[in-house]
Design a protein around this motif. Structure first.
Motif: not given
Length: 137
Positions: A11-14, A18-29, A31-35, A60-64
């Motif tokens: 999460l902090m790497l996000c 320079h956070a990698p795309h696949e990590l950002l997508v995984a956390m987007f899908a 993470w339960k945080g407000l942002s 969330r991934l369908r949204y993406a």
């Protein structure tokens, strides 16, 4: 660090540009945080190719999938029927949404507020909606 087992390290790497795309997508899908939605606006959150998630069980991934600039109008139209309001609402604002579906979403059983924000809405129809709402010219 993207492969670290510690969820909070990832999460902090996000937060890094320079956070990698696949990590950002995984956390987007996940993470339960407000942002969580802000992750889609990180530099490495590549939008082309996200349409591959259109049938994912995670809403969330369908949204993406609607962020993919190469998504076809048929896909946007299909997502405008999604069971999840967030996905339907985002599809309703997408200029690729076919006009018949856009007009349908303007109705009371659709997503009228989201559909009214669609930039592909014809000017004459916008004026009719404003007239109905009683907005003076």
């Amino acid at each position: 660090m993207a492969a670290d087992d510690d969820y909070y390290v990832k999460l902090m790497l996000c937060e890094n540009d320079h956070a990698p795309h696949e990590l950002l997508v995984a956390m987007f899908a996940d993470w339960k945080g407000l942002s969580w939605g802000t992750l889609a606006y990180r530099r490495n959150f590549a939008r082309p190719g996200l349409a591959r998630f259109a049938d994912d069980p995670n809403y969330r991934l369908r949204y993406a999938a609607t962020f993919d600039p190469r998504a076809e109008p048929e896909l946007v139209e299909r997502l405008s029927h999604d069971a999840e309001d967030m996905v339907r609402r985002h599809a309703a604002t997408d200029p690729r949404l076919p006009r018949p579906r856009l007009v349908e979403l303007l109705g009371g059983d659709g997503m009228p507020r989201a559909a009214a924000r669609n930039p592909a809405l014809p000017a004459e129809l916008m004026h009719q909606l404003l007239d109905v709402a009683g907005v003076e010219r």
